[in-house]
Scaffold this active site. Structure first.
Site, PDB file in Angstrom:
ATOM      1  CE  LYS A  91       1.721   2.325   4.769  1.00 25.71           C
ATOM      2  NZ  LYS A  91       1.177   1.356   3.839  1.00 25.71           N
TER       3      LYS A  91
ATOM      4  CB  THR B  54      -0.916   0.017   1.237  1.00 26.71           C
ATOM      5  OG1 THR B  54      -1.595  -1.227   1.316  1.00 26.71           O
ATOM      6  CG2 THR B  54      -1.926   1.145   1.149  1.00 26.71           C
TER       7      THR B  54
ATOM      8  CE  LYS C 141      -4.891  -1.485   1.259  1.00 33.69           C
ATOM      9  NZ  LYS C 141      -5.642  -2.392   2.101  1.00 33.69           N
TER      10      LYS C 141
HETATM   11  N1  LIG Z   1      -1.136  -6.081   7.758  1.00 31.02           N
HETATM   12  C1  LIG Z   1      -2.261  -5.860   7.107  1.00 31.02           C
HETATM   13  O1  LIG Z   1      -3.371  -6.108   7.613  1.00 31.02           O
HETATM   14  C2  LIG Z   1      -2.223  -5.307   5.688  1.00 31.02           C
HETATM   15  C3  LIG Z   1      -3.343  -5.481   4.862  1.00 31.02           C
HETATM   16  C4  LIG Z   1      -3.312  -4.996   3.564  1.00 31.02           C
HETATM   17  C5  LIG Z   1      -2.197  -4.300   3.108  1.00 31.02           C
HETATM   18  N2  LIG Z   1      -1.129  -4.114   3.960  1.00 31.02           N
HETATM   19  C6  LIG Z   1       0.035  -3.375   3.422  1.00 31.02           C
HETATM   20  O2  LIG Z   1       1.007  -4.348   3.117  1.00 31.02           O
HETATM   21  C7  LIG Z   1       2.331  -3.812   3.323  1.00 31.02           C
HETATM   22  C8  LIG Z   1       3.099  -4.720   4.289  1.00 31.02           C
HETATM   23  O3  LIG Z   1       2.374  -4.782   5.508  1.00 31.02           O
HETATM   24  P1  LIG Z   1       2.787  -5.820   6.657  1.00 31.02           P
HETATM   25  O4  LIG Z   1       1.678  -5.779   7.656  1.00 31.02           O
HETATM   26  O5  LIG Z   1       3.229  -7.100   6.055  1.00 31.02           O
HETATM   27  O6  LIG Z   1       4.052  -5.036   7.269  1.00 31.02           O
HETATM   28  P2  LIG Z   1       5.306  -5.624   8.091  1.00 31.02           P
HETATM   29  O7  LIG Z   1       4.947  -6.897   8.770  1.00 31.02           O
HETATM   30  O8  LIG Z   1       5.777  -4.480   8.908  1.00 31.02           O
HETATM   31  O9  LIG Z   1       6.383  -5.960   6.940  1.00 31.02           O
HETATM   32  C9  LIG Z   1       7.027  -4.922   6.262  1.00 31.02           C
HETATM   33  C10 LIG Z   1       8.017  -5.502   5.256  1.00 31.02           C
HETATM   34  O10 LIG Z   1       8.714  -4.406   4.615  1.00 31.02           O
HETATM   35  C11 LIG Z   1      10.129  -4.601   4.766  1.00 31.02           C
HETATM   36  N3  LIG Z   1      10.817  -3.304   4.850  1.00 31.02           N
HETATM   37  C12 LIG Z   1      10.478  -2.237   5.608  1.00 31.02           C
HETATM   38  N4  LIG Z   1      11.337  -1.206   5.377  1.00 31.02           N
HETATM   39  C13 LIG Z   1      12.246  -1.655   4.470  1.00 31.02           C
HETATM   40  C14 LIG Z   1      13.361  -1.067   3.828  1.00 31.02           C
HETATM   41  N5  LIG Z   1      13.732   0.205   4.066  1.00 31.02           N
HETATM   42  N6  LIG Z   1      14.066  -1.823   2.950  1.00 31.02           N
HETATM   43  C15 LIG Z   1      13.704  -3.103   2.688  1.00 31.02           C
HETATM   44  N7  LIG Z   1      12.640  -3.728   3.260  1.00 31.02           N
HETATM   45  C16 LIG Z   1      11.912  -2.997   4.126  1.00 31.02           C
HETATM   46  C17 LIG Z   1      10.259  -5.385   6.064  1.00 31.02           C
HETATM   47  O11 LIG Z   1      11.546  -5.984   6.135  1.00 31.02           O
HETATM   48  P3  LIG Z   1      12.185  -6.396   7.573  1.00 31.02           P
HETATM   49  O12 LIG Z   1      11.585  -7.728   7.902  1.00 31.02           O
HETATM   50  O13 LIG Z   1      13.627  -6.419   7.321  1.00 31.02           O
HETATM   51  O14 LIG Z   1      11.770  -5.307   8.547  1.00 31.02           O
HETATM   52  C18 LIG Z   1       9.114  -6.383   5.901  1.00 31.02           C
HETATM   53  O15 LIG Z   1       9.461  -7.403   5.001  1.00 31.02           O
HETATM   54  C19 LIG Z   1       2.133  -2.376   3.829  1.00 31.02           C
HETATM   55  O16 LIG Z   1       2.185  -1.499   2.723  1.00 31.02           O
HETATM   56  C20 LIG Z   1       0.720  -2.427   4.393  1.00 31.02           C
HETATM   57  O17 LIG Z   1       0.126  -1.147   4.409  1.00 31.02           O
HETATM   58  C21 LIG Z   1      -1.094  -4.621   5.225  1.00 31.02           C
END
Ligand SMILES: NC(=O)c1ccc[n+]([C@@H]2O[C@H](COP(=O)([O-])OP(=O)(O)OC[C@H]3O[C@@H](n4cnc5c(N)ncnc54)[C@H](OP(=O)(O)O)[C@@H]3O)[C@@H](O)[C@H]2O)c1
Length: 297
Positions: free
Chosen positions: A239, A94, A170
């Site tokens: 965000k 997102t 989204k």
């Molecule tokens: N969780 C939900 O319910 C949900 C639903 C729909 C959409 N989303 C969207 O999906 C995306 C991921 O969400 P999530 O919940 O999976 O988040 P998350 O668990 O915090 O995972 C974030 C991912 O991004 C990587 N990352 C962060 N900063 C980085 C950087 N500077 N360089 C390289 N890798 C980086 C992290 O790597 P590390 O492991 O090294 O930190 C991890 O793999 C977001 O955009 C979120 O808005 C989330």
């Protein structure tokens, strides 16, 4: 299909699991390499660098935010430099509309194919292959990605030929969910202070007028004050509403309710809620009303 996957957070891990189950070959990369281990045990191939994951039919990215995409795509040795013209970049994160436009333009200049495919659904839905995928991109490129969308989602909708349209949709959806969280929190605080049991109130709502999955899932979290572990962490919610407001400013669309929800998320984070699920804004109204927390009683 033979695909790369970059970003093994809460969402990415579940999505890779589904791709493997559907029989796709998946090469995985994550900044924190240890998060790949469990998936490698399930048959994924580990990649030591971003470039290593940029081969095959497509590379999916599921990264936290615009900054993460900046680092992974535009950084030294990043996706833009590593991707061949046969491999499609499918951005499922997102991200902001402006970032999506930047990605589309950069890939086009490099002769590479790009699809924005943000998803609705939380980590449990990702692990169960029940996401809703909103795709933006050229029809033939989106069609080529359909087997991947079928593996991760219960439904894929091709909303527009412009990738940015999918990101805008989204963000609009998450603004709606954030508004629902605030409204549910206020309604529950009202009835609780009036002496009504919040659990019975939740049952009444979800068995009568408000039967949809958002009410049942989020209403339950708020009624039970179950905000940890976070499925969707508060800073990610903040965000998304901030990015919706940025798009609204560019398009000259006043969204006063979005500004309010954004402030509520900031309040939650400022009060130490960084690690909580974003649905914890649903507890702010109860706090403001002087109601005790379930942990206090
Ligand atoms: N969780 C939900 O319910 C949900 C639903 C729909 C959409 N989303 C969207 O999906 C995306 C991921 O969400 P999530 O919940 O999976 O988040 P998350 O668990 O915090 O995972 C974030 C991912 O991004 C990587 N990352 C962060 N900063 C980085 C950087 N500077 N360089 C390289 N890798 C980086 C992290 O790597 P590390 O492991 O090294 O930190 C991890 O793999 C977001 O955009 C979120 O808005 C989330």
């Amino acid at each position: 299909m033979n695909v790369g996957f970059i970003g093994l957070g809460r969402m990415g891990t579940g999505m890779v699991g589904r791709l493997l189950q559907a029989g796709h070959e998946v090469t995985v990369y994550n900044r924190t390499a240890s998060k790949a281990r469990a998936l490698v045990d399930r048959g994924a191939r580990p990649a030591a660098t971003v470039a290593d994951a940029c081969r095959g039919d497509a590379v999916l990215t599921m990264l936290a935010d615009d900054g993460a995409v900046e680092a992974v795509v535009f950084g030294e040795g990043g996706l833009l430099q590593s991707l061949g013209t046969d491999t499609i970049h499918v951005s499922t994160s997102t991200i902001g509309v402006a970032m999506s436009e930047r990605l589309a333009a950069a890939h086009e200049r490099a002769g590479q194919r790009f699809v924005a495919a943000p998803v609705f659904g939380r980590p449990d839905a990702a692990a169960a292959g029940k996401l809703f995928v909103v795709a933006g991109g050229a029809p033939d490129v989106v069609a080529a990605c359909m087997p991947l969308f079928e593996a991760i989602g219960q439904k894929a909708i091709h909303i527009d030929t412009a990738p940015r349209a999918a990101n805008l949709v989204k963000l609009s959806g998450n603004f709606l969910i954030g508004s629902l969280l605030e409204a549910l929190g206020e309604a529950m605080a009202l009835v609780r202070k009036g002496g009504v049991d919040p659990h019975r109130y939740f049952e009444l709502l979800t068995s009568t007028l408000f039967t949809g999955p958002l009410f049942t899932n989020y209403g339950g979290l708020i009624a039970h004050e179950r905000f940890e572990p976070a499925g969707f962490a508060a800073p990610l919610g903040e965000k998304d509403v901030r990015l919706a407001l940025a798009a609204a400013e560019t398009l000259r669309v006043p969204m006063p309710a979005a500004s309010l929800v954004h402030d509520r998320l900031l309040t939650l984070i400022a009060r130490g809620g960084e690690r909580l699920d974003w649905s914890a804004i649903g507890r702010l109204a109860a706090d403001d009303a002087g109601l005790p927390r379930s942990t206090d009683t």
